[in-house]
Enzyme design. Structure first.
Site: not given
Length: 160
Positions: A17, A26, A30, A32, A76, A131
């Site tokens: 995201h 952020c 990137h 998670h 994904h 997260e």
């Protein structure tokens, strides 16, 4: 309520995201590895001789519902609000995108997950979305209105 038991099923999924306008790192694209804890609460079935006797909900049923209603869509995928500059490129190249229409913070995501699972008629008690290994957001199902959560427009994530 007397006689109720909580059960939990844990899931993981990987997603990317970008938080446009965020003051920290952020704001960059990137990803998670999310850990999702789904807690259900209810009275175990007392139907004698039934295969679900003694269960609040069979863990395999929880897995199927959560997998089909959420994880398959989010795993994904690029989790998009819809204002990300990279979104058009991802869509044009056939990349997996989950266009959610809200800022994809852990807080908003946990509220979204809770609302989706309430819609699936699970006896949901809470959702905790990790997260990172040290940062999570949790929402109680009772705090999510029937018509859906009010998503926050600003905020960040914990990119470690």
């Amino acid at each position: 309520m007397l006689g109720e038991i909580s059960v939990c099923k844990i899931f993981t999924f990987d997603s990317a995201h970008q938080l446009i306008g965020h003051k920290g790192k952020c704001s960059n694209l990137h990803g998670h590895t999310y850990k999702l804890e789904v807690v259900l609460k209810g009275k175990p079935s007392t139907e004698v001789g039934h295969s679900d006797e003694g269960f609040v909900v069979d863990f395999s049923d929880i897995k199927t519902i959560v997998q089909q209603s959420l994880v398959d869509r989010l795993d994904h995928a690029f989790l998009a609000m819809g204002n990300e500059p990279v979104l058009e490129t991802l869509q044009n190249t056939g990349s997996k995108v989950a266009l959610l229409g809200f800022r994809t913070t852990a807080e908003n995501m946990s509220a979204y997950v809770a609302h989706q699972l309430k819609q699936a008629s699970l006896p949901l008690y809470s959702v905790k979305l990790w997260e990172t290994p040290t940062s999570w957001a949790e929402v109680l199902a009772a705090d999510i209105p029937e018509d859906g959560p009010a998503y926050r427009l600003h905020g960040g994530c914990d990119c470690e």
